[in-house]
Design an enzyme around this catalytic site. Sequence first.
Site, PDB file in Angstrom:
ATOM      1  N   LYS A 150       0.843  -1.247   0.111  1.00 24.01           N
ATOM      2  CA  LYS A 150       0.127   0.103   0.124  1.00 24.01           C
ATOM      3  C   LYS A 150       0.758   1.276  -0.016  1.00 24.01           C
ATOM      4  O   LYS A 150       0.353   2.256  -0.337  1.00 24.01           O
ATOM      5  CB  LYS A 150      -0.972  -0.056   1.206  1.00 24.01           C
ATOM      6  CG  LYS A 150      -1.785  -1.200   1.450  1.00 24.01           C
ATOM      7  CD  LYS A 150      -2.964  -1.008   0.365  1.00 24.01           C
ATOM      8  CE  LYS A 150      -4.004  -2.253   0.922  1.00 24.01           C
ATOM      9  NZ  LYS A 150      -3.872  -3.622   0.645  1.00 24.01           N
TER      10      LYS A 150
HETATM   11  C1  LIG Z   1      -4.456  -4.605   0.215  1.00 28.12           C
HETATM   12  C2  LIG Z   1      -3.677  -6.072   0.398  1.00 28.12           C
HETATM   13  C3  LIG Z   1      -3.893  -7.073  -0.611  1.00 28.12           C
HETATM   14  C4  LIG Z   1      -4.908  -6.899  -1.825  1.00 28.12           C
HETATM   15  O1  LIG Z   1      -4.734  -5.994  -2.779  1.00 28.12           O
HETATM   16  P1  LIG Z   1      -5.794  -5.418  -3.712  1.00 28.12           P
HETATM   17  O2  LIG Z   1      -5.652  -4.273  -4.596  1.00 28.12           O
HETATM   18  O3  LIG Z   1      -7.088  -5.330  -2.763  1.00 28.12           O
HETATM   19  O4  LIG Z   1      -6.359  -6.606  -4.636  1.00 28.12           O
HETATM   20  C5  LIG Z   1      -2.797  -8.130  -0.595  1.00 28.12           C
HETATM   21  N1  LIG Z   1      -2.064  -8.088   0.178  1.00 28.12           N
HETATM   22  C6  LIG Z   1      -1.739  -7.140   1.126  1.00 28.12           C
HETATM   23  C7  LIG Z   1      -0.400  -7.290   1.879  1.00 28.12           C
HETATM   24  C8  LIG Z   1      -2.459  -5.961   1.210  1.00 28.12           C
HETATM   25  O5  LIG Z   1      -2.518  -5.291   2.046  1.00 28.12           O
END
Ligand SMILES: *Cc1c(COP(=O)(O)O)cnc(C)c1O
Length: 471
Positions: free
Chosen positions: A112
Amino acid sequence: MHYISTRGAPARLDFVEAMLSGLARDGGLYVPYSWPRLSPATIAGFAGRPYAEVAVEVIKPFVGSAIAEVDLARIAHEAYGSFRHPAVAPLVQLGDNLFVLELFHGPTLAFKDLAMQLVARLMDHVLKQRGERTTIVVATSGDTGGAAVEAFRGRDQVDVVALYPHGRISDVQRRMMTTPTDDNVHSIAVEGTFDDCQALVKAMFNHHAFRDRVRLSGVNSINWGRIVAQAVYYFTAAVALGAPHRRIAFTVPTGNFGDVYAGYVASKMGLPVDRLVVATNVNDILARTLATGDYETRQVVATSSPSMDIQVSSNFERLLYETCGRDAAKVNALMGSLAQSGRFSVPGEALKEMRTLFSADRADEQEVDAEIRAWMKEASYCADPHTAVALAVAEKETRDPKVPMVVLSTAHPAKFPDAVKAACGVEPGLPDWLSDLPNKAERFTVLPADQAKIEQFVASASRAARDGAGV
Ligand SMILES: *Cc1c(COP(=O)(O)O)cnc(C)c1O
């Protein structure tokens, strides 16, 4: 460059407006009016260049004239300067043509950060130019809240309130939200589940008087600014492995379909993507949809990869729009059916088109544990449970051995130490620069899942509300 809604509202927004508003007023998601293309020569020219420079080249066609290129470049350098690896998103080889793309070297150890560090700075920059303030409220099952708090802390134009389910996230995840001391970031431990948190945020957005008073804004994964920022690492990884002269495949641990959709954006821009493999845990709505054409929500099951415990993958609507020939009326009808009956069928032609680029599969909890154990034993490589879902799915995929497979690693294993230790017996430690995290003082407010009480808290934290009240 301008943006339109997947549900057909006539408004056309520029990049800044799309980024600040998040969801379109008709409930749709913003998509670019047309897809910018990068020539093979431009893509080849990314080889060996710093991550921030490639980011500017990939993002700039989507920004158009909404932000000056010098500002974009300065902001990108600042954003990616906060990462603890010189490559920002390094590739690690695990086997024959099998690579892991580590997206966890940012300040909160999850992918993120790649988008949030950039979007926070872009928002602060444009709000400063406009002399405006905004209040961001974000519901989090763990990683988004920490990334938002870290990216926005100390910024003049923005206040952030993160809502997380009390007692239901990992200690490391909580501490990343609750230990920053800046006045403009706040955490609420909601007495309820993640779904309650999400419902509260949605209710605040639908309470228009409140929404206007605090100038409510969002940074969840449907925000277009986040999507474009995520397209960048598909380019850097692919070029490092020989693109555009070679096709590259990716396996992506998926929840809300934001990350893997960014891979689709990269392919639309001209990156030779061989395949995008959607990897889910047992919350497998996307794997079922790709297999059967039926998009049908079920009960969410808690797993060791909580950031993927999702039953409505919001960004899927963007792919649906594209594969339905950009027919907003059709998308509207399908989404209406989802709201009414919790399901819809992907039209045959659309499904066929999706399958030319996307595959999907799932990994259950036993497979994830076995995967973590196996990589630890065979390669001394410690994968977090989200990454392990993708590694397990990548191995099930029948693939051309000549095409490199890049598995996206979305979290540092130290963010989920208990699950990793239970799987392989090794407890991953935090990096040195975070070693004092467990000793820092925490600051959070426990509140019931009550809209009026939460709104009261948000309003008192919001400088935009104070400005508006003439204080
Ligand atoms: C948010 C997240 C995901 C999923 O990502 P999306 O964009 O919602 O498909 C996968 N792994 C981690 C560690 C995350 O924080």
